[in-house]
Design a protein around this motif. Structure first.
Motif, PDB file in Angstrom:
ATOM      1  N   MET B 123      27.780  50.148  40.309  1.00  0.00           N
ATOM      2  CA  MET B 123      27.967  48.819  40.875  1.00  0.00           C
ATOM      3  C   MET B 123      28.877  47.942  39.999  1.00  0.00           C
ATOM      4  N   ALA B 124      28.831  48.167  38.676  1.00  0.00           N
ATOM      5  CA  ALA B 124      29.711  47.394  37.789  1.00  0.00           C
ATOM      6  C   ALA B 124      31.173  47.784  38.039  1.00  0.00           C
ATOM      7  N   GLU B 127      32.287  46.278  41.219  1.00  0.00           N
ATOM      8  CA  GLU B 127      32.594  44.849  41.172  1.00  0.00           C
ATOM      9  C   GLU B 127      33.921  44.578  40.459  1.00  0.00           C
ATOM     10  N   ILE B 128      34.196  45.352  39.386  1.00  0.00           N
ATOM     11  CA  ILE B 128      35.459  45.166  38.664  1.00  0.00           C
ATOM     12  C   ILE B 128      36.648  45.464  39.584  1.00  0.00           C
ATOM     13  N   THR B 131      37.384  42.840  42.014  1.00  0.00           N
ATOM     14  CA  THR B 131      37.915  41.607  41.449  1.00  0.00           C
ATOM     15  C   THR B 131      39.422  41.649  41.260  1.00  0.00           C
ATOM     16  N   ILE B 132      39.941  42.828  40.860  1.00  0.00           N
ATOM     17  CA  ILE B 132      41.380  42.934  40.631  1.00  0.00           C
ATOM     18  C   ILE B 132      42.093  42.808  41.973  1.00  0.00           C
ATOM     19  N   PRO B 133      43.083  41.908  42.078  1.00  0.00           N
ATOM     20  CA  PRO B 133      43.766  41.755  43.357  1.00  0.00           C
ATOM     21  C   PRO B 133      44.384  43.067  43.814  1.00  0.00           C
ATOM     22  N   PHE B 135      46.392  44.286  46.495  1.00  0.00           N
ATOM     23  CA  PHE B 135      47.775  44.597  46.844  1.00  0.00           C
ATOM     24  C   PHE B 135      48.708  44.530  45.632  1.00  0.00           C
ATOM     25  N   PRO B 136      48.618  43.465  44.785  1.00  0.00           N
ATOM     26  CA  PRO B 136      49.440  43.449  43.570  1.00  0.00           C
ATOM     27  C   PRO B 136      49.210  44.659  42.672  1.00  0.00           C
ATOM     28  N   LEU B 137      47.937  45.068  42.541  1.00  0.00           N
ATOM     29  CA  LEU B 137      47.649  46.250  41.728  1.00  0.00           C
ATOM     30  C   LEU B 137      48.344  47.479  42.301  1.00  0.00           C
TER      31      LEU B 137
END
Lengths: 343, 293
Positions: B123-124, B127-128, B131-133, B135-137
């Motif tokens: 789950m961690a 969640e990470i 959080t990271i956007p 499409f940019p990633l």
């Protein structure tokens, strides 16, 4: 211990745990993006040095010395040392200087030149879309099965199925090119106007906002509308609404105080989560309209391999997403005390 | 699995749903639309061969019998480009959503079943990643790795499992508490039986619907990446067409409108068919909704 104190202790503890977790997530996410960004091929500082050498006839050593003085990062160091530097700089509140977008300018200045435009365009669109969605959703729920409901629900499902940037292109092609309005669909304001609080500039800014605004609203209102309709229909079946009717409360009061309020509560948490995206904008939609926002900045910094600017943009988006999720949790725990116990 | 079980399974998962979907008009229309797309992707290139020799005299022709959708900036037939461009888009969407579902189902159910430490770790990570956007990633990764169709699908799958894994975990958690699972446990039916006979059939409708729905997300990102020019152009797919139409001046030429709207509407109709099919399927496959009938 009195009940009030107990409640306060539980709430404080829950908040503390949530805040700690949110911080951990930010650290982990920005660490991952740091390494992915630094692993990208091509070295922007090397490119800068070569440019200086060919443009001004500098020797390699001179150009290198200039690069070292101008930039806050040194890509020749081992990756873990670069990471350590990045973290210590962030703790000091220093985001470094831009490498290739505008060499030597503090990243903070670059970002603050773009961020207001994204904040402005996305927040106006988000709130308009939210208001439009919940209003139409509630009307559709009261007239469910009728023509209004069927038409609005179908249109909502169709518009939210279309990727936003394709809607944007269609707007450019069918309205911009057809009616010669293309100049209002390129950029955030016309060239030649002095930015500031003067009437021509403000009118111009809103004219340029129209197309991206329409795109954002068209691609998001359907989601709000459909969930508001579903929630309202569910609430209308609740016992307390029947009781309120049986008590003979005026219909207007039932609609706003009983049905509307309860149906909207879950949507407020979604709205809080969406607030996180105000800071990121949409890379694709901003590119369609050449809108000078964060999404566009990210696109050009990736193209130019401007590591420091990319890191800053990713960091801002990550923080705003985590903080807005945190806010959503907070709102939810205030509305529904049961969440706090489980937390 | 014995033959009887197999026959039973085909009846439950193939024959019955098809019978039911024929009762729902919008679902049937969407299914028909999807079949056309699949046929176009599989057999289109043999029926309408791609001709990529530029014909400068035939630039931006309006639709005619010879060119059903007109011609592009080099005088090439648009219709044949649409037909030949279907494969890439559908293949990546299919593969990416399959990866997404596979990872999400695996990690979501492990998380839900095991609980404890494993659950918190998964789950961690979940969640990470959320959080990271996204499409940019994806754009940064596209610069890092050379993305052909397969790797693009893999990357899309690896990035888009988190939301679904959460939902599947929640479903597993709620299933665990149900009476019939409790009953199966009390009867001593074993973990394998509980997972494959009691739980998966209950989750399957959800998994199938999500699998279809996540294709739309894959198409959004895939075409977006190509449109921005972050994926090398290897063939004539719809994203490449939109990119070329855009950069070759769709914003200046009124007569280039057919070139840019053809791939856009090809994508839009596919998205609409997919979503409408998925939502009809959801109504049909959901055993609880079916019992009400």
């Amino acid at each position: 211990m009195s009940l009030k104190n107990l409640l306060r202790a539980v709430l404080g503890n829950y908040l503390f745990k949530r805040a700690l977790r949110a911080f951990g997530i930010i650290v982990a996410a920005s660490t991952i993006t740091f390494f992915i960004i630094r692993l990208m091929p091509s070295n922007p500082i090397e490119i800068f040095i070569n440019q200086m050498m060919s443009a001004y006839g500098m020797s390699y050593e001179d150009a290198k010395a200039m690069a070292l003085a101008l930039f806050t990062i040194d890509l020749d160091k081992p990756l873990h040392e670069q990471y350590f530097e990045y973290v210590t700089n962030i703790i000091r509140g220093n985001l470094g200087t831009s490498i290739s977008i505008s060499p030597g300018t503090p990243v903070m200045n670059v970002v603050t030149a773009f961020l207001p435009w994204t904040l402005f365009s996305v927040s106006i669109s988000l709130f308009s879309s939210f208001l439009l969605g919940i209003t139409l959703g509630m009307i559709a729920a009261y007239r469910r099965g009728g023509i209004f409901d069927r038409v609005v629900s179908t249109v909502a499902a169709v518009t939210s199925a279309i990727p936003g940037y394709l809607l944007g292109i269609l707007i450019v092609v069918f309205i911009g090119v057809r009616f010669g309005l293309i100049n209002y669909m390129r950029g955030a304001y016309s060239a030649g106007l002095t930015p500031g609080f003067n009437l021509p500039f403000i009118v111009d800014v809103f004219l340029h906002l129209a197309a991206p605004f329409t795109t954002y609203v068209l691609s998001t209102w359907g989601g709000w509308m459909l969930s508001m309709k579903a929630n309202t229909v569910a609430v209308l079946g609740e016992d307390y609404v029947t009781v309120a009717r049986a008590k003979g409360l005026p219909e207007g009061r039932i609609r706003t105080q009983y049905v509307g309020r309860n149906a909207m509560l879950p949507l407020f948490t979604s709205l809080a989560i969406s607030l996180g995206f105000i800071f990121g904008g949409s890379t694709l939609i901003e590119n369609v309209f050449v809108y000078r926002g964060v999404g566009r900045l990210l696109w050009s910094s990736i193209n130019a391999r401007d590591y420091t600017v990319m890191q800053a943009v990713f960091l801002i988006i990550t923080i705003s997403v985590v903080v807005s999720n945190f806010l959503a949790d907070l709102i939810y725990s205030l509305i529904d005390p049961r969440v706090r116990v489980g937390g | 699995m014995s033959l009887k079980n197999l026959r039973e399974a085909t009846r439950i998962y193939l024959v019955d749903p098809l019978k039911l979907i024929s009762r729902k008009k919008s679902g049937l229309v969407a299914l028909f639309g999807l079949l056309i797309y699949i046929i176009m992707a599989l057999f289109g290139p043999y029926l309408v061969p791609l001709d990529i020799t530029p014909k400068p005299g035939k630039r931006y022709l309006p639709p005619s019998l010879e060119h059903p959708l007109g011609t592009d900036f080099e005088g090439k037939d648009i219709f044949s480009q649409i037909v030949n461009g279907a494969w890439d888009v559908l293949y990546v969407a299919f593969l990416a959503s399959s990866f997404t579902i596979l990872i999400a189902t695996l990690l979501g159910s492990i998380s839900g079943f095991k609980g404890g430490f494993v659950d918190s770790i998964i789950m961690a990570v979940d969640e990470i990643l959320l959080t990271i956007p996204q499409f940019p990633l994806l754009v940064v990764l596209a610069a890092l790795v050379r993305l052909d169709n397969f790797t693009l699908a893999l990357v899309l799958g690896v990035l888009s499992w988190p939301a679904l894994a959460r939902a599947i975990r929640a479903q597993i958690l709620s299933l665990k508490e149900r009476d019939f699972i409790e009953a199966a446990r009390a009867l001593g039916l074993g973990l394998k039986h509980i997972i494959f006979v009691e739980m998966i059939p209950n989750l399957l409708p959800y998994i199938v619907v999500s699998w279809i729905l996540s294709m739309t997300g894959a198409i959004y990102s895939q075409v977006g990446l190509v449109f921005l020019g972050f994926v090398p152009f290897t063939s004539h797919n719809w994203g490449v067409m939109i990119n070329l139409a855009w950069t070759w001046g769709a914003i200046y030429h009124k007569d280039s409108v057919w070139y840019i709207i053809s791939p856009i509407f090809a994508i839009i109709f596919f998205q609409l068919c997919t979503i409408s099919f998925a939502s009809s399927l959801e109504e049909i496959l959901n055993p609880r909704l079916r019992e009400v009938r």
